[in-house]
Design a protein around this motif. Structure first.
Motif, PDB file in Angstrom:
ATOM      1  N   ASN A   1       0.937  -1.195   0.005  1.00 37.93           N
ATOM      2  CA  ASN A   1       0.000   0.030  -0.030  1.00 37.93           C
ATOM      3  C   ASN A   1       0.666   1.320  -0.062  1.00 37.93           C
ATOM      4  N   ASP A   2       0.515   2.379   0.257  1.00 34.93           N
ATOM      5  CA  ASP A   2       1.067   3.570   0.308  1.00 34.93           C
ATOM      6  C   ASP A   2       2.256   3.664   1.093  1.00 34.93           C
ATOM      7  N   SER A   3       2.316   2.986   2.254  1.00 36.05           N
ATOM      8  CA  SER A   3       3.341   2.998   3.121  1.00 36.05           C
ATOM      9  C   SER A   3       4.168   1.694   3.423  1.00 36.05           C
ATOM     10  N   TYR A   4       3.911   0.730   2.745  1.00 34.38           N
ATOM     11  CA  TYR A   4       4.551  -0.671   2.925  1.00 34.38           C
ATOM     12  C   TYR A   4       5.043  -1.003   1.538  1.00 34.38           C
TER      13      TYR A   4
END
Length: 63
Positions: free
Chosen positions: A45-48
């Motif tokens: 996702n956006d952060s992982y």
């Protein structure tokens, strides 16, 4: 009894118990996958992100 007499392991040994063997030899004993020029990044996702090997058969070997 004095505290210095009770120490069974030195402070240097406690800080790095693996100093006698190299990192590459420990990785090859464990059968770790070598990710040098052998990986791709999968966005979760956006952060992982997840780093995955391209070829899982490429293992560390002692030189």
């Amino acid at each position: 009894m004095n505290f210095k007499e009770c120490k069974s392991l030195s402070r240097n040994w406690q800080s790095n118990p693996y100093r006698e063997s190299s990192l590459i030899s420990r990785l090859s004993l464990k059968g770790a996958v070598d990710l040098k020029e052998n990986y791709y990044v999968k966005k979760i996702n956006d952060s992982y992100d997840e780093v995955l090997p391209i070829d899982e058969g490429k293992k560390f070997s002692e030189i």
